[in-house]
Design an enzyme around this catalytic site. Sequence first.
Site, PDB file in Angstrom:
ATOM      1  N   HIS A 119       8.150  -3.395  -2.069  1.00 35.75           N
ATOM      2  CA  HIS A 119       7.110  -3.311  -1.030  1.00 35.75           C
ATOM      3  C   HIS A 119       6.119  -4.448  -1.303  1.00 35.75           C
ATOM      4  CE1 HIS A 119       3.481  -1.615   0.908  1.00 35.75           C
ATOM      5  NE2 HIS A 119       4.291  -0.843   1.603  1.00 35.75           N
ATOM      6  N   CYS A 360       6.745  -3.443   5.537  1.00 37.28           N
ATOM      7  CA  CYS A 360       6.014  -4.060   4.405  1.00 37.28           C
ATOM      8  C   CYS A 360       6.987  -4.502   3.320  1.00 37.28           C
ATOM      9  CB  CYS A 360       4.954  -3.127   3.823  1.00 37.28           C
ATOM     10  SG  CYS A 360       3.675  -2.726   4.984  1.00 37.28           S
TER      11      CYS A 360
HETATM   12  N1  7TS Z   1       5.123   0.995  -2.667  1.00 41.10           N
HETATM   13  C1  7TS Z   1       6.052   1.580  -1.898  1.00 41.10           C
HETATM   14  C2  7TS Z   1       7.469   1.648  -2.387  1.00 41.10           C
HETATM   15  C3  7TS Z   1       5.672   2.105  -0.667  1.00 41.10           C
HETATM   16  O1  7TS Z   1       6.598   2.694   0.098  1.00 41.10           O
HETATM   17  C4  7TS Z   1       4.328   2.014  -0.239  1.00 41.10           C
HETATM   18  C5  7TS Z   1       3.904   2.490   1.113  1.00 41.10           C
HETATM   19  C6  7TS Z   1       3.415   1.427  -1.102  1.00 41.10           C
HETATM   20  C7  7TS Z   1       3.838   0.916  -2.300  1.00 41.10           C
HETATM   21  C8  7TS Z   1       1.965   1.357  -0.774  1.00 41.10           C
HETATM   22  O2  7TS Z   1       1.415   2.625  -0.808  1.00 41.10           O
HETATM   23  P1  7TS Z   1      -0.100   2.887  -0.346  1.00 41.10           P
HETATM   24  O3  7TS Z   1      -0.225   4.359  -0.346  1.00 41.10           O
HETATM   25  O4  7TS Z   1      -0.969   2.196  -1.332  1.00 41.10           O
HETATM   26  O5  7TS Z   1      -0.205   2.278   1.025  1.00 41.10           O
HETATM   27  N2  7TS Z   1       4.923   2.468   2.054  1.00 41.10           N
HETATM   28  C9  7TS Z   1       4.823   2.629   3.390  1.00 41.10           C
HETATM   29  C10 7TS Z   1       5.935   2.646   4.211  1.00 41.10           C
HETATM   30  O6  7TS Z   1       7.087   2.509   3.824  1.00 41.10           O
HETATM   31  N3  7TS Z   1       5.550   2.818   5.477  1.00 41.10           N
HETATM   32  O7  7TS Z   1       4.218   2.908   5.512  1.00 41.10           O
HETATM   33  C11 7TS Z   1       3.756   2.802   4.196  1.00 41.10           C
END
Ligand code: 7TS
Length: 401
Positions: A119, A360
Amino acid sequence: MKDIRSEFTALSQLIYGKPLVYLDNAATSQKPKSVIDAMRCFYEEHCANVHRGVHRLSELATVHFEKAREKVKNFINASSVQEIIFTKGTTDGINLVASTYGRQNICAGDEIIVSQMEHHSNIVPWQMLAQEKGAILRVAPIDDEGAFLFDAFSALLNAKTKIVAITHVSNALGTVTPLKKIIEASHACGAVVVVDGAQAVPHCAVDVTNLDCDFYAFSAHKMYGPTGTGVLYGKKKWLESMPPYQGGGDMIASVTFEKTTYAKPPAKFEAGTPNIAGVIGLGAAIDFMQRVGVQNIAFVENDLLQYASIAVEAVPGLRKIGTAKHKASVLSFVLKHVHPHDISSLLDRQGVAIRAGHLCAQPVMQRFQVPALCRASFAVYNTKEEVDVLVKALIKVSEVF
Ligand code: 7TS
């Protein structure tokens, strides 16, 4: 698991006159009443700031807040509550490590390894750090199924490798990485391992002691908890030697204009008033997951994923992206001649919520040479009937185009 659905008020609503089929759980999950009630109870009954008041409400707020830390510690099997830092979420946790441990330990010419399926939040902070320090970002490749290529990763490891930043489960492909092997190999060459656990903690039991990872970050909102709250686990020896992330209240031992000394972890990394209600909600989300049983959650979701993976093959022109053997909860795909955004808009009209876009994870789009993906992602409250609705709606889309 039918009973579980009744705990989620949001699931019983109609969207454009159709029952909601919520399959965007990897973006954020819906919240059970117990989580919402715990947060409401904080605001209605014992709302006060933590760690500072000598009055009853502040004591109560502090007790509930610190109880949640204990729950997190037990949930991921950390060895001490001092290793549990509350953050805004996974992104915040990874940035914390890059800005503190990273800035302190990375020098020009050092190498940081990430995988091709990260991500953006586990790429960009390392890129920024590498740029600042003159370090080099190396990328561990994946194969055509979306599986992690362990041998190719091992070949990247060398004496200059200082940090390996790796996802536990890919949000775009659903791939589960061979984390224990990755951590062992990284440690053997002296690198620390930062794990992005955002998509793992909601779906499988995580044991940071057994994994022996150095850092592990996750978000509450993907595991039935509230938004704006997350956790960074860090080994005590690193947290003690790292500089603080932000300066402010609650993170100090003493302040004079000449010199400030810092509090011990975790307070050292929790400057300012935290998301108290959010942390209490996270504690309630852990209670929910433990009440249902993490093994049961994994079983239901794996069953749904297998069912859905076969069922979507009935959709003309559909190509699955991410077919690794070891997967969790995510089914990504493209449809011939139809843009993912159009697919998700049409599904939305049928009440079916999926995610479409680059998720992302633009390097994953580049790896599979697609502009974007559609992604259905499952939680414990989803059903096979919902998968059938998804498949029917997809067949309709493919007929329209
Ligand atoms: N890492 C992974 C693997 C993720 O899926 C996400 C968010 C993040 C980091 C970031 O997390 P946050 O809570 O700090 O935003 N993923 C997604 C998604 O797949 N669709 O919307 C957010």
